[in-house]
Design a protein around this motif. Structure first.
Motif, PDB file in Angstrom:
ATOM      1  N   GLU A   1      -1.684   0.190  21.609  1.00 40.37           N
ATOM      2  CA  GLU A   1      -2.443   0.157  20.364  1.00 40.37           C
ATOM      3  C   GLU A   1      -1.530   0.366  19.157  1.00 40.37           C
ATOM      4  OE1 GLU A   1      -5.563  -0.690  19.892  1.00 40.37           O
ATOM      5  OE2 GLU A   1      -5.716  -1.081  22.049  1.00 40.37           O
ATOM      6  N   LYS A   2      -0.561   1.251  19.295  1.00 42.05           N
ATOM      7  CA  LYS A   2       0.373   1.484  18.195  1.00 42.05           C
ATOM      8  C   LYS A   2       1.240   0.257  17.943  1.00 42.05           C
ATOM      9  CE  LYS A   2       0.664   6.515  18.451  1.00 42.05           C
ATOM     10  NZ  LYS A   2       1.551   7.681  18.617  1.00 42.05           N
ATOM     11  N   PHE A   3       1.591  -0.464  19.036  1.00 44.73           N
ATOM     12  CA  PHE A   3       2.363  -1.696  18.880  1.00 44.73           C
ATOM     13  C   PHE A   3       1.552  -2.741  18.111  1.00 44.73           C
ATOM     14  CE2 PHE A   3       3.479  -5.947  20.464  1.00 44.73           C
ATOM     15  CZ  PHE A   3       4.813  -5.991  20.104  1.00 44.73           C
ATOM     16  N   LYS A   4       0.277  -2.882  18.482  1.00 42.26           N
ATOM     17  CA  LYS A   4      -0.586  -3.847  17.796  1.00 42.26           C
ATOM     18  C   LYS A   4      -0.779  -3.466  16.331  1.00 42.26           C
ATOM     19  CE  LYS A   4      -3.218  -5.226  21.925  1.00 42.26           C
ATOM     20  NZ  LYS A   4      -4.546  -5.223  22.572  1.00 42.26           N
ATOM     21  N   GLU A   5      -0.923  -2.178  16.072  1.00 45.74           N
ATOM     22  CA  GLU A   5      -1.123  -1.693  14.712  1.00 45.74           C
ATOM     23  C   GLU A   5       0.103  -1.985  13.852  1.00 45.74           C
ATOM     24  OE1 GLU A   5      -2.939   2.390  12.820  1.00 45.74           O
ATOM     25  OE2 GLU A   5      -1.251   2.584  14.212  1.00 45.74           O
ATOM     26  N   ALA A   6       1.308  -1.721  14.414  1.00 42.71           N
ATOM     27  CA  ALA A   6       2.548  -1.991  13.678  1.00 42.71           C
ATOM     28  C   ALA A   6       2.736  -3.490  13.453  1.00 42.71           C
ATOM     29  CB  ALA A   6       3.734  -1.417  14.441  1.00 42.71           C
ATOM     30  N   LYS A   7       2.364  -4.278  14.457  1.00 38.14           N
ATOM     31  CA  LYS A   7       2.479  -5.730  14.344  1.00 38.14           C
ATOM     32  C   LYS A   7       1.593  -6.261  13.215  1.00 38.14           C
ATOM     33  CE  LYS A   7       1.239  -9.915  16.909  1.00 38.14           C
ATOM     34  NZ  LYS A   7       0.664 -10.438  18.154  1.00 38.14           N
ATOM     35  N   GLU A   8       0.362  -5.782  13.168  1.00 37.83           N
ATOM     36  CA  GLU A   8      -0.564  -6.232  12.127  1.00 37.83           C
ATOM     37  C   GLU A   8      -0.062  -5.825  10.749  1.00 37.83           C
ATOM     38  OE1 GLU A   8      -5.039  -5.148  10.593  1.00 37.83           O
ATOM     39  OE2 GLU A   8      -4.706  -5.258  12.772  1.00 37.83           O
ATOM     40  N   ALA A   9       0.449  -4.587  10.642  1.00 39.00           N
ATOM     41  CA  ALA A   9       0.958  -4.118   9.354  1.00 39.00           C
ATOM     42  C   ALA A   9       2.128  -4.970   8.887  1.00 39.00           C
ATOM     43  CB  ALA A   9       1.369  -2.652   9.471  1.00 39.00           C
ATOM     44  N   TYR A  10       3.002  -5.312   9.815  1.00 42.94           N
ATOM     45  CA  TYR A  10       4.166  -6.118   9.429  1.00 42.94           C
ATOM     46  C   TYR A  10       3.746  -7.538   9.041  1.00 42.94           C
ATOM     47  CZ  TYR A  10       8.690  -8.355   9.436  1.00 42.94           C
ATOM     48  OH  TYR A  10       9.801  -9.060   9.065  1.00 42.94           O
ATOM     49  N   GLU A  11       2.802  -8.105   9.759  1.00 45.71           N
ATOM     50  CA  GLU A  11       2.320  -9.445   9.421  1.00 45.71           C
ATOM     51  C   GLU A  11       1.840  -9.503   7.978  1.00 45.71           C
ATOM     52  OE1 GLU A  11      -0.350 -11.499  12.106  1.00 45.71           O
ATOM     53  OE2 GLU A  11       0.323 -10.235  13.749  1.00 45.71           O
ATOM     54  N   MET A  12       1.156  -8.475   7.543  1.00 46.83           N
ATOM     55  CA  MET A  12       0.612  -8.464   6.195  1.00 46.83           C
ATOM     56  C   MET A  12       1.694  -8.187   5.152  1.00 46.83           C
ATOM     57  SD  MET A  12      -2.395  -9.344   6.616  1.00 46.83           S
ATOM     58  CE  MET A  12      -3.362  -9.598   8.090  1.00 46.83           C
ATOM     59  N   LEU A  13       2.525  -7.189   5.395  1.00 50.89           N
ATOM     60  CA  LEU A  13       3.502  -6.778   4.385  1.00 50.89           C
ATOM     61  C   LEU A  13       4.717  -7.692   4.323  1.00 50.89           C
ATOM     62  CD1 LEU A  13       3.431  -2.892   4.803  1.00 50.89           C
ATOM     63  CD2 LEU A  13       2.072  -4.350   3.294  1.00 50.89           C
ATOM     64  N   SER A  14       4.928  -8.543   5.348  1.00 46.16           N
ATOM     65  CA  SER A  14       6.062  -9.471   5.304  1.00 46.16           C
ATOM     66  C   SER A  14       5.703 -10.757   4.566  1.00 46.16           C
ATOM     67  CB  SER A  14       6.530  -9.797   6.730  1.00 46.16           C
ATOM     68  OG  SER A  14       5.495 -10.453   7.458  1.00 46.16           O
ATOM     69  N   ASP A  15       4.428 -10.965   4.298  1.00 47.44           N
ATOM     70  CA  ASP A  15       3.968 -12.132   3.549  1.00 47.44           C
ATOM     71  C   ASP A  15       3.775 -11.714   2.089  1.00 47.44           C
ATOM     72  OD1 ASP A  15       2.305 -14.048   2.246  1.00 47.44           O
ATOM     73  OD2 ASP A  15       1.659 -14.772   4.210  1.00 47.44           O
ATOM     74  N   PRO A  16       4.550 -12.289   1.154  1.00 45.77           N
ATOM     75  CA  PRO A  16       4.449 -11.870  -0.257  1.00 45.77           C
ATOM     76  C   PRO A  16       3.036 -11.963  -0.814  1.00 45.77           C
ATOM     77  CG  PRO A  16       6.370 -13.262   0.078  1.00 45.77           C
ATOM     78  CD  PRO A  16       5.592 -13.306   1.354  1.00 45.77           C
ATOM     79  N   GLN A  17       2.302 -13.045  -0.471  1.00 45.62           N
ATOM     80  CA  GLN A  17       0.950 -13.214  -0.994  1.00 45.62           C
ATOM     81  C   GLN A  17       0.003 -12.174  -0.421  1.00 45.62           C
ATOM     82  OE1 GLN A  17      -0.175 -17.267  -0.268  1.00 45.62           O
ATOM     83  NE2 GLN A  17       1.214 -18.096  -1.821  1.00 45.62           N
ATOM     84  N   LYS A  18       0.059 -11.969   0.878  1.00 41.25           N
ATOM     85  CA  LYS A  18      -0.816 -10.990   1.507  1.00 41.25           C
ATOM     86  C   LYS A  18      -0.457  -9.574   1.058  1.00 41.25           C
ATOM     87  CE  LYS A  18      -2.011 -13.608   5.639  1.00 41.25           C
ATOM     88  NZ  LYS A  18      -3.465 -13.538   5.394  1.00 41.25           N
ATOM     89  N   LYS A  19       0.832  -9.334   0.889  1.00 38.17           N
ATOM     90  CA  LYS A  19       1.264  -8.016   0.432  1.00 38.17           C
ATOM     91  C   LYS A  19       0.718  -7.734  -0.976  1.00 38.17           C
ATOM     92  CE  LYS A  19       5.478  -5.244  -0.171  1.00 38.17           C
ATOM     93  NZ  LYS A  19       5.270  -4.867  -1.581  1.00 38.17           N
ATOM     94  N   ALA A  20       0.787  -8.756  -1.841  1.00 38.48           N
ATOM     95  CA  ALA A  20       0.273  -8.581  -3.205  1.00 38.48           C
ATOM     96  C   ALA A  20      -1.226  -8.313  -3.189  1.00 38.48           C
ATOM     97  CB  ALA A  20       0.589  -9.815  -4.031  1.00 38.48           C
ATOM     98  N   ALA A  21      -1.947  -9.042  -2.332  1.00 34.54           N
ATOM     99  CA  ALA A  21      -3.388  -8.844  -2.230  1.00 34.54           C
ATOM    100  C   ALA A  21      -3.719  -7.468  -1.680  1.00 34.54           C
ATOM    101  CB  ALA A  21      -4.001  -9.928  -1.348  1.00 34.54           C
ATOM    102  N   TYR A  22      -2.933  -7.026  -0.698  1.00 32.52           N
ATOM    103  CA  TYR A  22      -3.173  -5.705  -0.105  1.00 32.52           C
ATOM    104  C   TYR A  22      -2.864  -4.601  -1.113  1.00 32.52           C
ATOM    105  CZ  TYR A  22      -2.874  -1.690   2.970  1.00 32.52           C
ATOM    106  OH  TYR A  22      -3.063  -0.452   3.540  1.00 32.52           O
TER     107      TYR A  22
END
Length: 374
Positions: free
Chosen positions: A45-66
């Motif tokens: 679960e922690k691996f999935k959580e870290a993966k999801e966080a990285y997916e969002m924060l590594s994308d400039p557009q998604k990071k800005a929206a977040y």
């Protein structure tokens, strides 16, 4: 159940850059990857959580929206899209390489520079050389730049060309459905170039095998199995990478007289029956020459005499070991009639008071009688 803040999941500040975010994700992915934590639901679960966080924060557009709207500004079910997923794929490829030992693609734009392999050389020396130190000349295999093509790998008058498959990058990106993974180019094997007409002397490698001579200084006190490291004398690196190291592993030839036990030496010294019974002095060998040893009367076979400081000096502390002399009473052979007669006479005299003259034999026989009496 509410989700944790993505920055909190990765353990970074909100002003963290792309490299810091990627580094934090790689650290967590390495720690909680399912292959490293089999049957561990919490780690999964922690691996999935870290993966999801990285997916969002590594994308400039998604990071800005977040950053502006929080979890409401992003929708994880969208998968991140191809634009935002490229960065995740690069990090994921690196992690696979670290976990499974494949080395990974190394990320975008990273040239395939490799450190040269380490070499091992088995060197046999004598016990005297190990004790006193020595200098040895060895010949080791090495790889040097080809003199014909000057390291280019191409036949003189020709030159290498840029690889048409990867465009000279040495790496290609493969799209497999949702995943986009960067890997070494199968055509040029990561070099970024191909050689249409290779050099005949090196077969396009740009390097040739040779032998080189190296002086090895052996420190006094070195022991069996110890290794001497010679930095930079291993195989040359690839594409400008640093050379490997040479490890000279020491093996000590069996000695005719001494047996070594760390810093101590052991030897067996035969003495006559008369010397063992009446006492006397004998000469024993050491690494520094002969020494005299006083044998007390009534010495039994197997008695060990210690000569302090006559062993080998420790390679680190320089404290000397000891020489352990194991006395072995030698039974006389090829006796003359007169010698046999004297021994029989001696036996007759001794048997009259066996308990006094042979106490060990008397004690042993008493134990045997007690054993059979029970």
């Amino acid at each position: 159940m509410s989700k944790r803040d993505y920055y909190e999941v990765l353990g970074v500040n909100r002003d963290a850059g792309d490299d810091e975010i990627k580094k934090a994700y790689r650290k967590l992915a390495m720690k909680f990857h399912p292959d490293r934590n089999p049957d561990n639901k919490e780690a999964e679960e922690k691996f999935k959580e870290a993966k999801e966080a990285y997916e969002m924060l590594s994308d400039p557009q998604k990071k800005a929206a977040y950053d502006r709207y929080g979890h409401a500004g992003v929708d994880p079910s969208m998968g991140g899209g191809q634009q935002g997923f490229d960065g995740f794929a690069d990090a994921f490829s690196d992690i696979f390489g670290d976990i499974f030992g494949g080395g990974g693609s190394g990320g975008r734009g990273r040239s395939n520079v490799y450190r040269g392999a380490d070499l091992r050389y088995n060197l046999e020396i004598t016990l005297e050389e190990a004790a006193r130190g020595a200098e040895k000349t060895i010949r080791i295999p090495t790889v040097e730049e080809c003199e014909t093509c000057h390291g280019s790998g191409a036949k003189p008058g020709t030159q290498a060309k840029s690889c048409p498959t990867c465009g000279g990058a040495g790496q290609v990106r493969i799209q497999q459905g949702f995943f986009s993974i960067q890997q070494t180019c199968p055509k040029c094997h990561g070099s970024g170039r191909i050689i249409p007409d290779p050099c005949r002397d090196c077969n396009g490698a740009g390097r040739v095998k040779k032998q080189k001579t190296l002086e090895v200084k052996i420190p006094a006190g070195i022991d069996e199995g110890m290794r001497l490291r010679h930095a930079g004398h291993g195989e040359p690196g690839v594409n400008g990478g640093p050379p490997g190291d040479l490890y000279v592993e020491i093996h000590i030839r069996q000695h005719a007289v001494f047996q070594r036990d760390r810093d101590d030496l052991h030897c067996e010294m035969p003495i006559s029956f008369t010397t063992a019974a009446l006492g006397g002095e004998i000469e024993i060998p050491t690494l520094d020459g002969m020494a005299r040893l006083k044998i007390p009367a009534e010495t039994q076979s197997g008695k060990v005499f210690r000569l302090r400081g006559k062993g080998i000096r420790n390679v680190r502390s320089q404290a000397p070991g000891d020489l352990m002399c194991h006395v072995v009473v030698e039974t006389p052979v090829n006796l003359t009639d007169r010698q046999k007669e004297l021994l029989r006479e001696f036996e007759d005299v001794s048997s009259g008071d066996a308990e006094r003259h042979n106490p060990k034999a008397k004690s042993w026989m008493d134990k045997v009688r007690d054993f059979f009496a029970t």
